[in-house]
Scaffold this motif. Structure first.
Motif, PDB file in Angstrom:
ATOM      1  N   PRO A  17       0.804  -1.233   0.000  1.00 58.59           N
ATOM      2  CA  PRO A  17       0.000   0.000   0.000  1.00 58.59           C
ATOM      3  C   PRO A  17       0.832   1.276   0.000  1.00 58.59           C
ATOM      4  O   PRO A  17       0.388   2.298  -0.526  1.00 58.59           O
ATOM      5  N   SER A  18       2.036   1.234   0.560  1.00 65.90           N
ATOM      6  CA  SER A  18       2.879   2.432   0.601  1.00 65.90           C
ATOM      7  C   SER A  18       3.320   2.871  -0.790  1.00 65.90           C
ATOM      8  O   SER A  18       3.706   4.030  -0.989  1.00 65.90           O
ATOM      9  N   GLY A  19       3.264   1.955  -1.778  1.00 61.60           N
ATOM     10  CA  GLY A  19       3.677   2.305  -3.127  1.00 61.60           C
ATOM     11  C   GLY A  19       2.524   2.609  -4.058  1.00 61.60           C
ATOM     12  O   GLY A  19       2.734   2.909  -5.229  1.00 61.60           O
ATOM     13  N   ARG A  20       1.313   2.536  -3.548  1.00 56.97           N
ATOM     14  CA  ARG A  20       0.140   2.771  -4.376  1.00 56.97           C
ATOM     15  C   ARG A  20      -0.277   4.237  -4.345  1.00 56.97           C
ATOM     16  O   ARG A  20       0.050   4.960  -3.403  1.00 56.97           O
ATOM     17  N   VAL A  21      -1.006   4.638  -5.371  1.00 56.35           N
ATOM     18  CA  VAL A  21      -1.498   6.017  -5.464  1.00 56.35           C
ATOM     19  C   VAL A  21      -3.024   5.978  -5.392  1.00 56.35           C
ATOM     20  O   VAL A  21      -3.667   5.322  -6.215  1.00 56.35           O
ATOM     21  N   ALA A  22      -3.569   6.667  -4.417  1.00 55.97           N
ATOM     22  CA  ALA A  22      -5.025   6.639  -4.208  1.00 55.97           C
ATOM     23  C   ALA A  22      -5.759   7.267  -5.388  1.00 55.97           C
ATOM     24  O   ALA A  22      -5.275   8.209  -6.019  1.00 55.97           O
ATOM     25  N   GLY A  23      -6.940   6.722  -5.671  1.00 55.29           N
ATOM     26  CA  GLY A  23      -7.755   7.252  -6.750  1.00 55.29           C
ATOM     27  C   GLY A  23      -8.570   8.453  -6.314  1.00 55.29           C
ATOM     28  O   GLY A  23      -8.598   8.826  -5.139  1.00 55.29           O
ATOM     29  N   ILE A  24      -9.225   9.060  -7.293  1.00 52.10           N
ATOM     30  CA  ILE A  24     -10.051  10.238  -7.050  1.00 52.10           C
ATOM     31  C   ILE A  24     -11.507   9.857  -7.273  1.00 52.10           C
ATOM     32  O   ILE A  24     -11.870   9.403  -8.367  1.00 52.10           O
ATOM     33  N   PRO A  25     -12.370   9.981  -6.279  1.00 55.97           N
ATOM     34  CA  PRO A  25     -13.783   9.611  -6.463  1.00 55.97           C
ATOM     35  C   PRO A  25     -14.438  10.463  -7.543  1.00 55.97           C
ATOM     36  O   PRO A  25     -14.200  11.668  -7.639  1.00 55.97           O
ATOM     37  N   TYR A  26     -15.265   9.803  -8.368  1.00 53.75           N
ATOM     38  CA  TYR A  26     -16.034  10.531  -9.374  1.00 53.75           C
ATOM     39  C   TYR A  26     -17.505  10.440  -8.993  1.00 53.75           C
ATOM     40  O   TYR A  26     -18.003   9.355  -8.686  1.00 53.75           O
ATOM     41  N   PRO A  27     -18.206  11.567  -8.986  1.00 53.89           N
ATOM     42  CA  PRO A  27     -19.602  11.577  -8.525  1.00 53.89           C
ATOM     43  C   PRO A  27     -20.475  10.547  -9.245  1.00 53.89           C
ATOM     44  O   PRO A  27     -20.547  10.535 -10.472  1.00 53.89           O
ATOM     45  N   GLY A  28     -21.130   9.690  -8.464  1.00 55.13           N
ATOM     46  CA  GLY A  28     -22.060   8.720  -9.010  1.00 55.13           C
ATOM     47  C   GLY A  28     -21.435   7.475  -9.581  1.00 55.13           C
ATOM     48  O   GLY A  28     -22.147   6.574 -10.032  1.00 55.13           O
ATOM     49  N   ALA A  29     -20.114   7.387  -9.585  1.00 57.60           N
ATOM     50  CA  ALA A  29     -19.432   6.238 -10.181  1.00 57.60           C
ATOM     51  C   ALA A  29     -18.955   5.266  -9.109  1.00 57.60           C
ATOM     52  O   ALA A  29     -18.605   5.676  -7.993  1.00 57.60           O
ATOM     53  N   ASN A  30     -18.941   3.998  -9.445  1.00 59.43           N
ATOM     54  CA  ASN A  30     -18.398   2.991  -8.551  1.00 59.43           C
ATOM     55  C   ASN A  30     -16.885   2.873  -8.690  1.00 59.43           C
ATOM     56  O   ASN A  30     -16.234   2.228  -7.878  1.00 59.43           O
ATOM     57  N   LEU A  31     -16.368   3.464  -9.748  1.00 59.09           N
ATOM     58  CA  LEU A  31     -14.930   3.447 -10.005  1.00 59.09           C
ATOM     59  C   LEU A  31     -14.309   4.769  -9.585  1.00 59.09           C
ATOM     60  O   LEU A  31     -15.006   5.773  -9.405  1.00 59.09           O
ATOM     61  N   GLN A  32     -13.003   4.755  -9.449  1.00 55.22           N
ATOM     62  CA  GLN A  32     -12.268   5.976  -9.140  1.00 55.22           C
ATOM     63  C   GLN A  32     -11.351   6.332 -10.300  1.00 55.22           C
ATOM     64  O   GLN A  32     -10.884   5.464 -11.040  1.00 55.22           O
ATOM     65  N   VAL A  33     -11.111   7.615 -10.453  1.00 59.82           N
ATOM     66  CA  VAL A  33     -10.193   8.097 -11.476  1.00 59.82           C
ATOM     67  C   VAL A  33      -8.763   7.933 -10.957  1.00 59.82           C
ATOM     68  O   VAL A  33      -8.482   8.194  -9.784  1.00 59.82           O
ATOM     69  N   PHE A  34      -7.871   7.477 -11.806  1.00 53.88           N
ATOM     70  CA  PHE A  34      -6.489   7.291 -11.400  1.00 53.88           C
ATOM     71  C   PHE A  34      -5.919   8.580 -10.809  1.00 53.88           C
ATOM     72  O   PHE A  34      -6.030   9.655 -11.407  1.00 53.88           O
ATOM     73  N   GLY A  35      -5.281   8.455  -9.646  1.00 53.55           N
ATOM     74  CA  GLY A  35      -4.658   9.627  -9.035  1.00 53.55           C
ATOM     75  C   GLY A  35      -3.521  10.182  -9.877  1.00 53.55           C
ATOM     76  O   GLY A  35      -3.227  11.380  -9.847  1.00 53.55           O
ATOM     77  N   LEU A  36      -2.879   9.306 -10.665  1.00 55.55           N
ATOM     78  CA  LEU A  36      -1.757   9.750 -11.495  1.00 55.55           C
ATOM     79  C   LEU A  36      -2.208  10.433 -12.775  1.00 55.55           C
ATOM     80  O   LEU A  36      -1.385  10.688 -13.658  1.00 55.55           O
ATOM     81  N   ILE A  37      -3.497  10.752 -12.879  1.00 53.41           N
ATOM     82  CA  ILE A  37      -3.933  11.557 -14.010  1.00 53.41           C
ATOM     83  C   ILE A  37      -3.275  12.934 -13.959  1.00 53.41           C
ATOM     84  O   ILE A  37      -3.019  13.566 -14.984  1.00 53.41           O
ATOM     85  N   PHE A  38      -2.953  13.363 -12.740  1.00 55.80           N
ATOM     86  CA  PHE A  38      -2.247  14.644 -12.592  1.00 55.80           C
ATOM     87  C   PHE A  38      -0.808  14.533 -13.085  1.00 55.80           C
ATOM     88  O   PHE A  38      -0.211  15.524 -13.510  1.00 55.80           O
ATOM     89  N   LEU A  39      -0.233  13.325 -13.021  1.00 52.79           N
ATOM     90  CA  LEU A  39       1.100  13.119 -13.588  1.00 52.79           C
ATOM     91  C   LEU A  39       1.056  13.330 -15.096  1.00 52.79           C
ATOM     92  O   LEU A  39       1.970  13.949 -15.672  1.00 52.79           O
ATOM     93  N   ALA A  40       0.003  12.834 -15.740  1.00 57.90           N
ATOM     94  CA  ALA A  40      -0.143  13.023 -17.182  1.00 57.90           C
ATOM     95  C   ALA A  40      -0.244  14.512 -17.527  1.00 57.90           C
ATOM     96  O   ALA A  40       0.376  14.982 -18.486  1.00 57.90           O
ATOM     97  N   VAL A  41      -1.006  15.255 -16.717  1.00 52.38           N
ATOM     98  CA  VAL A  41      -1.130  16.701 -16.943  1.00 52.38           C
ATOM     99  C   VAL A  41       0.224  17.383 -16.787  1.00 52.38           C
ATOM    100  O   VAL A  41       0.614  18.230 -17.604  1.00 52.38           O
ATOM    101  N   ALA A  42       0.962  16.999 -15.741  1.00 52.17           N
ATOM    102  CA  ALA A  42       2.270  17.603 -15.492  1.00 52.17           C
ATOM    103  C   ALA A  42       3.239  17.306 -16.634  1.00 52.17           C
ATOM    104  O   ALA A  42       4.014  18.183 -17.058  1.00 52.17           O
TER     105      ALA A  42
END
Length: 371
Positions: free
Chosen positions: A181-206
């Motif tokens: 767990p120390s090496g994992r990146v938490a996801g970002i909740p999306y309203p109404g979805a059972n899935l989470q958006v990858f936290g590293l989506i911000f890495l892609a933006v960067a």
């Protein structure tokens, strides 16, 4: 109309819209010829693709597609065709996953270590093609294709029990040791979805921001683009063209190493036989569609991801989901043609503008221009 003529960005947007309209028209014709109603098919795709779970999946796919396209675009800006992105990212993801599963570190350090290992592996693997090009004149197209096959073989050898492979709990899959767990990146909740958006989506933006700034706002980026346009002219200007080739391949490979990180650290936590493949080749099409610009690539990645996600509803309506592949192919084909048409129109409008200005100035203005 005059505003459109004087705005390269507006021309680019117009070309993209025309290409998309053409692709939709081609898809509609194929659907009609196959006995399906185009309007109901498109409506079903739109309805399914805009559901919360589908939106979350679309964003997750787009983050990996975006990183793949940026890796390809780095080479394109240098006039290098890095076809080996797929092998670079898979080998990098596998070794980074193995390193992450074997070493325990505090959260931030653990995540950073995995990402750095992935970038190093991807960069070094791509660097082989760069070195071969400048020392032996081997085309990067040939060398990167061969390196893809070698990477596949290396992964197959290492991903075995007794080496880096382990039995994944609860399945028949073979993968690397699960990342703590120390090496994992938490996801970002999306309203109404059972899935989470990858936290590293911000890495892609960067990565997109860094790509734009480095290529368009720095001396290094200028040297990179100048070498891509003409290595001889760049060398005459004091640029070490051979070093730039190797550097561009290293950077392209390092970016390729990041492609698997959102999936690895945000969902799977291990590199197994079911890890996504083919993303490098998808990145080529998205980079072309986005005109190697980070903003254009972002829209292209979202479009490609939306089409992939929304196509899943087609099989429930007894419509082959491969129809979407026709749409994607039509987009790529049409965008090349439309961009060329728009480019020629832009040149013609510029010539007309210059001719009109010269006519207004009269003979004296013509002499000034000639001087």
């Amino acid at each position: 109309m005059n505003r459109l003529k004087n705005s390269p960005l507006a021309l680019t947007v117009l070309a993209a819209v025309l290409a998309l309209v053409f692709a939709v028209a081609v898809t509609a014709v194929v659907l009609s010829a196959s006995g399906f109603d185009p309007l109901s098919t498109f409506q079903a795709m739109l309805d399914f693709g805009t559901k919360p779970d589908s939106v979350a999946n679309t964003l997750n796919r787009a983050s990996t597609y975006y990183l793949a396209a940026i890796a390809v675009a780095i080479g394109f800006r240098m006039n290098l065709f890095n076809i080996g992105v797929d092998g670079q990212y898979r080998l990098a993801a596998m070794l980074a996953a193995a390193a992450g599963g074997a070493i325990a570190l505090p959260p931030v350090l653990h995540q950073a270590m995995i990402i750095i290992v992935a970038m190093l592996v991807g960069g070094l693997w791509a660097g082989i093609a760069g070195v071969l090009k400048v020392t032996r004149g081997v085309s990067e197209v040939i060398s990167t294709i061969m390196l893809n096959f070698i990477a596949t073989g290396v992964i197959a050898v290492l991903l075995q029990k007794g080496r880096l492979g382990h039995q994944v709990a609860g399945s028949d899959n073979i993968g690397t040791k699960t990342i703590a767990p120390s090496g994992r990146v938490a996801g970002i909740p999306y309203p109404g979805a059972n899935l989470q958006v990858f936290g590293l989506i911000f890495l892609a933006v960067a990565v997109g921001v860094v790509f734009h700034v480095v290529v368009n706002r720095t001396r290094f980026g200028f040297d990179l683009r100048a070498t891509g346009l003409s290595a001889t002219a760049a060398s005459a200007g004091g640029v070490n063209a051979r070093r730039m080739v190797v550097t561009a391949m290293l950077l392209s490979g390092a970016a390729a190493g990041l492609i698997g990180m959102p999936q690895l650290l945000g969902a799977s936590y291990t590199y197994g036989l079911d890890f996504p493949t083919g993303l490098g080749f998808t990145g080529i099409g998205i980079a072309l569609l986005g005109r190697n610009h980070p903003v254009g690539i972002a829209f292209a990645a979202l479009l490609w991801s939306f089409l992939d996600q929304s196509s899943q509803i087609l099989q429930f309506n007894d419509i082959p989901k491969e129809i979407v592949a026709i749409t994607q192919a039509a987009v790529l084909l049409s965008v090349v043609v439309v961009y060329e048409i728009v480019r020629r129109l832009g040149l013609r409008w510029q010539q007309q503008t210059v001719a009109a200005e010269l006519a207004e100035r009269g003979p004296a203005g013509t002499k000034e221009v000639a001087a």
